[in-house]
Design an enzyme around this catalytic site. Structure first.
Site, PDB file in Angstrom:
ATOM      1  N   ASN A   1      -7.883 -12.522  30.134  1.00  0.00           N
ATOM      2  CA  ASN A   1      -7.060 -13.413  29.314  1.00  0.00           C
ATOM      3  C   ASN A   1      -6.933 -14.813  29.916  1.00  0.00           C
ATOM      4  O   ASN A   1      -6.949 -15.810  29.195  1.00  0.00           O
ATOM      5  CB  ASN A   1      -5.667 -12.809  29.115  1.00  0.00           C
ATOM      6  CG  ASN A   1      -5.672 -11.660  28.133  1.00  0.00           C
ATOM      7  OD1 ASN A   1      -6.639 -11.436  27.416  1.00  0.00           O
ATOM      8  ND2 ASN A   1      -4.576 -10.916  28.089  1.00  0.00           N
TER       9      ASN A   1
ATOM     10  N   THR B   1      -8.751   0.069  15.534  1.00  0.00           N
ATOM     11  CA  THR B   1      -8.763  -0.774  16.731  1.00  0.00           C
ATOM     12  C   THR B   1      -9.135   0.030  17.968  1.00  0.00           C
ATOM     13  O   THR B   1      -8.874   1.241  18.038  1.00  0.00           O
ATOM     14  CB  THR B   1      -7.369  -1.398  16.945  1.00  0.00           C
ATOM     15  OG1 THR B   1      -7.303  -2.034  18.228  1.00  0.00           O
ATOM     16  CG2 THR B   1      -6.275  -0.338  16.889  1.00  0.00           C
ATOM     17  N   ASP B   2      -9.707  -0.657  18.955  1.00  0.00           N
ATOM     18  CA  ASP B   2     -10.011   0.016  20.226  1.00  0.00           C
ATOM     19  C   ASP B   2      -8.757   0.384  21.001  1.00  0.00           C
ATOM     20  O   ASP B   2      -8.802   1.188  21.930  1.00  0.00           O
ATOM     21  CB  ASP B   2     -10.935  -0.847  21.094  1.00  0.00           C
ATOM     22  CG  ASP B   2     -10.364  -2.206  21.464  1.00  0.00           C
ATOM     23  OD1 ASP B   2      -9.251  -2.545  21.003  1.00  0.00           O
ATOM     24  OD2 ASP B   2     -11.048  -2.961  22.195  1.00  0.00           O
ATOM     25  N   GLU B   3      -7.612  -0.169  20.606  1.00  0.00           N
ATOM     26  CA  GLU B   3      -6.372   0.129  21.332  1.00  0.00           C
ATOM     27  C   GLU B   3      -5.946   1.586  21.202  1.00  0.00           C
ATOM     28  O   GLU B   3      -5.125   2.070  21.991  1.00  0.00           O
ATOM     29  CB  GLU B   3      -5.252  -0.804  20.875  1.00  0.00           C
ATOM     30  CG  GLU B   3      -5.513  -2.254  21.240  1.00  0.00           C
ATOM     31  CD  GLU B   3      -4.313  -3.150  20.997  1.00  0.00           C
ATOM     32  OE1 GLU B   3      -3.194  -2.755  21.378  1.00  0.00           O
ATOM     33  OE2 GLU B   3      -4.499  -4.250  20.443  1.00  0.00           O
TER      34      GLU B   3
ATOM     35  N   TYR C   1       2.345   0.143  18.330  1.00  0.00           N
ATOM     36  CA  TYR C   1       1.275  -0.302  17.424  1.00  0.00           C
ATOM     37  C   TYR C   1       0.064   0.615  17.499  1.00  0.00           C
ATOM     38  O   TYR C   1      -0.407   1.146  16.485  1.00  0.00           O
ATOM     39  CB  TYR C   1       0.859  -1.736  17.754  1.00  0.00           C
ATOM     40  CG  TYR C   1      -0.497  -2.096  17.190  1.00  0.00           C
ATOM     41  CD1 TYR C   1      -0.729  -2.076  15.817  1.00  0.00           C
ATOM     42  CD2 TYR C   1      -1.563  -2.429  18.032  1.00  0.00           C
ATOM     43  CE1 TYR C   1      -1.983  -2.379  15.297  1.00  0.00           C
ATOM     44  CE2 TYR C   1      -2.807  -2.744  17.528  1.00  0.00           C
ATOM     45  CZ  TYR C   1      -3.013  -2.720  16.156  1.00  0.00           C
ATOM     46  OH  TYR C   1      -4.269  -3.015  15.649  1.00  0.00           O
TER      47      TYR C   1
ATOM     48  N   ILE D   1       0.821  -1.209   0.000  1.00  0.00           N
ATOM     49  CA  ILE D   1       0.000   0.000   0.000  1.00  0.00           C
ATOM     50  C   ILE D   1       0.858   1.263   0.000  1.00  0.00           C
ATOM     51  O   ILE D   1       0.347   2.357  -0.262  1.00  0.00           O
ATOM     52  CB  ILE D   1      -0.990   0.040   1.188  1.00  0.00           C
ATOM     53  CG1 ILE D   1      -0.253   0.014   2.536  1.00  0.00           C
ATOM     54  CG2 ILE D   1      -1.993  -1.094   1.093  1.00  0.00           C
ATOM     55  CD1 ILE D   1      -1.159   0.288   3.731  1.00  0.00           C
TER      56      ILE D   1
ATOM     57  N   ARG E   1       3.944  -7.663  29.401  1.00  0.00           N
ATOM     58  CA  ARG E   1       4.314  -6.838  28.255  1.00  0.00           C
ATOM     59  C   ARG E   1       4.501  -5.387  28.698  1.00  0.00           C
ATOM     60  O   ARG E   1       3.760  -4.875  29.556  1.00  0.00           O
ATOM     61  CB  ARG E   1       3.194  -6.927  27.222  1.00  0.00           C
ATOM     62  CG  ARG E   1       3.285  -5.965  26.080  1.00  0.00           C
ATOM     63  CD  ARG E   1       2.006  -6.003  25.249  1.00  0.00           C
ATOM     64  NE  ARG E   1       1.913  -7.190  24.440  1.00  0.00           N
ATOM     65  CZ  ARG E   1       0.772  -7.630  23.912  1.00  0.00           C
ATOM     66  NH1 ARG E   1      -0.357  -6.991  24.164  1.00  0.00           N
ATOM     67  NH2 ARG E   1       0.762  -8.709  23.151  1.00  0.00           N
TER      68      ARG E   1
ATOM     69  N   LYS F   1      -1.686   3.258  14.721  1.00  0.00           N
ATOM     70  CA  LYS F   1      -3.083   3.190  14.268  1.00  0.00           C
ATOM     71  C   LYS F   1      -3.821   4.495  14.581  1.00  0.00           C
ATOM     72  O   LYS F   1      -4.635   4.958  13.780  1.00  0.00           O
ATOM     73  CB  LYS F   1      -3.788   2.005  14.925  1.00  0.00           C
ATOM     74  CG  LYS F   1      -3.304   0.643  14.459  1.00  0.00           C
ATOM     75  CD  LYS F   1      -3.589   0.396  12.986  1.00  0.00           C
ATOM     76  CE  LYS F   1      -5.071   0.135  12.728  1.00  0.00           C
ATOM     77  NZ  LYS F   1      -5.327  -0.237  11.310  1.00  0.00           N
TER      78      LYS F   1
END
Length: 354
Positions: free
Chosen positions: A260, A136-138, A161, A61, A291, A165
């Site tokens: 999780n 994304t909701d992140e 990340y 892209i 993380r 976004k």
């Protein structure tokens, strides 16, 4: 006949969207573009390779000449951008790759669409065109124990990340505000389902558990996510593309919040019972160092998309997880192929020494 340019078509959500659209519509043409990096897998599209409505193009892209040529040749009504580097752990290790793909790639798509669709002198856009950014909701950051992300929640990304976004989303919004580009943005919660690359939690658990390998869990495993079955997400994207109000953002959530560790134990129980394998047990769970910048909870309020478009998640987690495990058990060769080579190096880097 409607024509769609779908980027990232060989990835997890993109390939499911291609299948969804071809199943739903007879009179449609999908121009499917994918760079075929580690997570883009042509096996995801193997069963439709002879479908004349599906035209696959390998490419990036970020390649302005290629994207310009595709838009000129096929004159898509919709450009739907799934293409993205999407794994948080990889972004922590190599953030610059995420800027290139997720930010610069998005800007290139936007500029190519603008060049093809916008009459600068008249300040008008071709009728019937739309750009849709799959986000994304992140990008919202983290929630406390209560409340939900809404479309008006300020962006506050915490990882490279999610920062990439969020930046891409802001460029999409800027093209709308500056030039009037017809666009929508969708922000989804955690997807799961067929064709998901096994760096993500559920397919990683399935793959490891079947081989009696350790199941790595970050920290105490109590990070809460809202789980959305991928076909419900595909339905939402279709509805937003065809009926979303110009310039609007739509949150797409599953109302399936789970910690999780609950996901891990559910997958273990399902596989133990399904395979009658005593070696698949909670003894495989291994807690590893958390993380960096790990958000504690995400939760989405999908009221807007329900009220504007009538969308709702049809698949409760208890059904979706069974469908997902069924698919992976029925496609062992797919998992074998995608977990060879580069994936093994990645897995060792991420988890072996933790």
């Amino acid at each position: 006949m409607k024509t769609y340019l779908v980027t990232g078509c060989a990835g997890f959500i993109g390939s499911n969207f291609v299948h969804y659209m071809l199943d739903k519509y007879e009179d449609i043409r999908l121009i499917n573009l994918d760079k075929l990096t580690y997570a883009g897998n042509l096996e995801n599209l193997q069963d439709i390779e002879d479908d004349a409505r599906h035209i696959f193009v390998q490419g990036d892209i970020c390649d302005k000449a290629l994207v310009t040529d595709l838009i000129a040749k096929y004159d898509p009504d919709y450009v739907i951008n799934f293409a993205a580097e999407s794994h948080v752990d990889r972004s922590i290790k190599n953030p610059e790759i995420f800027v290139e793909s997720n930010v610069l790639g998005t800007v290139n798509l936007l500029q190519c669409c603008k060049d093809a669709w916008y009459d600068a002198e008249a300040k008008t856009w071709k009728a019937g065109k739309k750009y849709l950014q799959v986000s994304t909701d992140e990008v919202y950051g983290a929630l406390g124990a209560e409340g939900y992300f809404m479309e008006t929640t300020p962006l506050c990304p915490h990882s490279p990340y999610s920062a990439s976004k969020a930046s891409a989303d802001m460029f999409v919004k800027a093209f709308h505000d500056t030039y009037g580009m017809p666009m929508n943005i969708t922000r989804c919660s955690n997807n799961y389902g067929p064709y998901q690359f096994p760096e993500k939690l559920i397919p990683l658990l399935i793959n490891n558990a079947k081989q009696h390998k350790k199941l790595p869990v970050y920290g105490d495993g109590m990070q809460i996510r809202d789980w959305l079955y991928v076909m419900d997400h595909c339905k939402a994207i279709d509805m937003v593309a065809n009926g979303g109000k110009d310039g609007e953002v739509y949150n797409v959530g599953g109302h399936n919040e789970r910690p999780n560790i609950f996901i891990v134990k559910t997958v273990i129980a399902q596989l133990h019972d399904r395979l009658k394998d005593e070696g698949i047990s909670e003894e495989l769970i291994t807690h590893v160092a958390d993380r960096l910048g790990h958000d504690r909870r995400y939760g989405i309020d999908p009221t807007k998309i329900k009220e504007d478009l009538g969308w709702y998640p049809e698949t409760p987690f208890e059904k979706g997880i069974v469908l997902t495990i069924d698919w992976y058990l029925a496609h062992p060769e797919w998992m074998s192929h995608v977990t060879s080579g580069e994936y093994q190096k990645y897995y060792e880097q991420m988890y072996k020494n933790k």
